[in-house]
Scaffold this motif. Structure first.
Motif, PDB file in Angstrom:
ATOM      1  N   GLU A  95      35.023  34.230  30.300  1.00  0.00           N
ATOM      2  CA  GLU A  95      34.291  35.533  30.642  1.00  0.00           C
ATOM      3  C   GLU A  95      34.550  35.982  31.892  1.00  0.00           C
ATOM      4  O   GLU A  95      34.791  37.259  32.177  1.00  0.00           O
ATOM      5  CB  GLU A  95      32.917  35.496  30.000  1.00  0.00           C
ATOM      6  N   TYR A  96      34.186  35.187  32.618  1.00  0.00           N
ATOM      7  CA  TYR A  96      34.599  35.578  34.081  1.00  0.00           C
ATOM      8  C   TYR A  96      35.760  35.994  34.597  1.00  0.00           C
ATOM      9  O   TYR A  96      35.984  36.757  35.139  1.00  0.00           O
ATOM     10  CB  TYR A  96      33.798  34.282  35.034  1.00  0.00           C
ATOM     11  N   LEU A  97      37.051  35.088  34.239  1.00  0.00           N
ATOM     12  CA  LEU A  97      38.251  35.250  34.389  1.00  0.00           C
ATOM     13  C   LEU A  97      38.581  36.574  33.825  1.00  0.00           C
ATOM     14  O   LEU A  97      39.314  37.338  34.607  1.00  0.00           O
ATOM     15  CB  LEU A  97      39.207  34.223  33.757  1.00  0.00           C
ATOM     16  N   ALA A  98      38.174  36.953  32.704  1.00  0.00           N
ATOM     17  CA  ALA A  98      38.541  38.158  32.186  1.00  0.00           C
ATOM     18  C   ALA A  98      37.995  39.378  32.876  1.00  0.00           C
ATOM     19  O   ALA A  98      38.568  40.393  33.063  1.00  0.00           O
ATOM     20  CB  ALA A  98      38.062  38.479  30.651  1.00  0.00           C
ATOM     21  N   GLU A  99      36.811  39.261  33.190  1.00  0.00           N
ATOM     22  CA  GLU A  99      36.190  40.156  34.045  1.00  0.00           C
ATOM     23  C   GLU A  99      36.849  40.536  35.640  1.00  0.00           C
ATOM     24  O   GLU A  99      37.145  41.517  35.977  1.00  0.00           O
ATOM     25  CB  GLU A  99      34.566  40.202  34.234  1.00  0.00           C
ATOM     26  N   ARG A 100      37.117  39.121  36.032  1.00  0.00           N
ATOM     27  CA  ARG A 100      37.546  39.463  37.514  1.00  0.00           C
ATOM     28  C   ARG A 100      38.929  39.917  37.452  1.00  0.00           C
ATOM     29  O   ARG A 100      39.355  40.773  38.149  1.00  0.00           O
ATOM     30  CB  ARG A 100      37.578  37.825  37.917  1.00  0.00           C
ATOM     31  N   LEU A 101      39.918  39.324  36.554  1.00  0.00           N
ATOM     32  CA  LEU A 101      41.217  39.750  36.673  1.00  0.00           C
ATOM     33  C   LEU A 101      41.336  41.207  36.049  1.00  0.00           C
ATOM     34  O   LEU A 101      42.222  41.869  36.490  1.00  0.00           O
ATOM     35  CB  LEU A 101      42.047  38.788  35.771  1.00  0.00           C
ATOM     36  N   ALA A 102      40.483  41.695  35.254  1.00  0.00           N
ATOM     37  CA  ALA A 102      40.656  42.912  34.792  1.00  0.00           C
ATOM     38  C   ALA A 102      40.298  43.828  35.924  1.00  0.00           C
ATOM     39  O   ALA A 102      40.658  45.199  35.952  1.00  0.00           O
ATOM     40  CB  ALA A 102      39.571  43.237  33.855  1.00  0.00           C
ATOM     41  N   ALA A 103      39.318  43.599  36.973  1.00  0.00           N
ATOM     42  CA  ALA A 103      39.000  44.243  38.162  1.00  0.00           C
ATOM     43  C   ALA A 103      39.963  44.288  39.098  1.00  0.00           C
ATOM     44  O   ALA A 103      40.142  45.162  40.018  1.00  0.00           O
ATOM     45  CB  ALA A 103      37.737  43.882  38.706  1.00  0.00           C
TER      46      ALA A 103
END
Length: 260
Positions: free
Chosen positions: A252-260
């Motif tokens: 979940e962290y990766l998805a949010e971080r890389l989307a940003a």
């Protein structure tokens, strides 16, 4: 000075940037100890001080920063010197009559034979032996650190796979929320550790990063030698029985971080 003021060390770091707004939202006056001059903003007063600077200068500035402070959240930390900085802060907090000292440490501080962990453990002892009412929370490595490691590792032609080395990364926002909860409560001594919901082999963290990036790499099996390797293979850095666990996963962290 207004009572119930909270002094935060490390308030401009990864963890501090999450903690300070939560303290303000709780209606508390907040001061942040900063190595450089900063203008006050958003109800936060910045006071200059360097816990690893000249001891006499640091002590004098701490005395001013701690005037009227009831609670200290000691979040400042680095690769070296956490024990030295904490002893200096503890001495100043005693002089100021601080009512609650909250310290963030790391899981395995008393078990990992590495300088960083030993300094954290020495800092814990300085807090516990200070005579001040205190709370110590040990947390796992943050997702942010795991991301930095994975990002750098992913640039290599082969993904290192250190056998038996595992992490249990936790979301910094969950750690921040827990620290503020503790700061608002009564001193509790050593409280249950806080780790993420899932244990990952180090290689898995990098592979998760690569998958989101749409890349792949071959693996390079490694064996970490000596006492350090044995400690990691024994899981000494992982949450013990009775620990608390966050909910936010690495994925979940990766998805949010890389989307940003």
């Amino acid at each position: 000075m207004t009572k119930n003021t909270v002094l935060v060390t490390g308030g401009t770091g990864t963890l501090g940037r999450q903690v300070v707004p939560l303290l303000r939202a709780a209606g508390l006056p907040v001061r942040v100890l900063s190595r450089r001059e900063r203008p006050d903003a958003d109800g936060v007063a910045y006071v200059r001080g360097d816990l690893l600077g000249d001891p006499a200068t640091a002590a004098a500035r701490l005395d001013g920063a701690l005037a009227g402070v009831d609670t200290v959240l000691h979040l400042a930390g680095g690769p070296k010197g956490d024990d030295v900085a904490t002893r200096l802060l503890v001495a100043a907090a005693r002089r100021a009559g601080v009512r609650h000292l909250v310290y963030i440490s790391v899981i395995g501080a008393d078990r990992l034979p590495l300088g960083y962990f030993r300094a954290k453990h020495a800092a814990e002892r300085a807090v516990a032996e200070s005579g001040l009412p205190y709370t110590v929370l040990r947390a796992a490595q943050f997702h942010d650190l795991a991301f930095t490691v994975a990002e750098k590792t992913a640039r290599l032609p082969l993904v290192p796979a250190p056998g038996g080395v595992r992490w249990q990364p936790v979301d910094v926002r969950e750690v921040a929320a827990r620290l503020v909860e503790l700061a608002l409560g009564e001193p509790a001594g050593a409280v249950p550790d806080l780790a993420g919901p899932t244990v990952y082999a180090m290689e898995e963290l990098t592979r998760g990063y690569l998958a989101v990036r749409g890349r792949s790499r071959r693996r390079l099996p490694l064996r970490v030698p000596g006492k350090v390797g044995r400690a990691y293979r024994a899981g000494e850095n992982l949450a013990p029985a009775g620990a608390d666990h966050g909910r936010r996963t690495w994925e979940e962290y990766l998805a949010e971080r890389l989307a940003a």
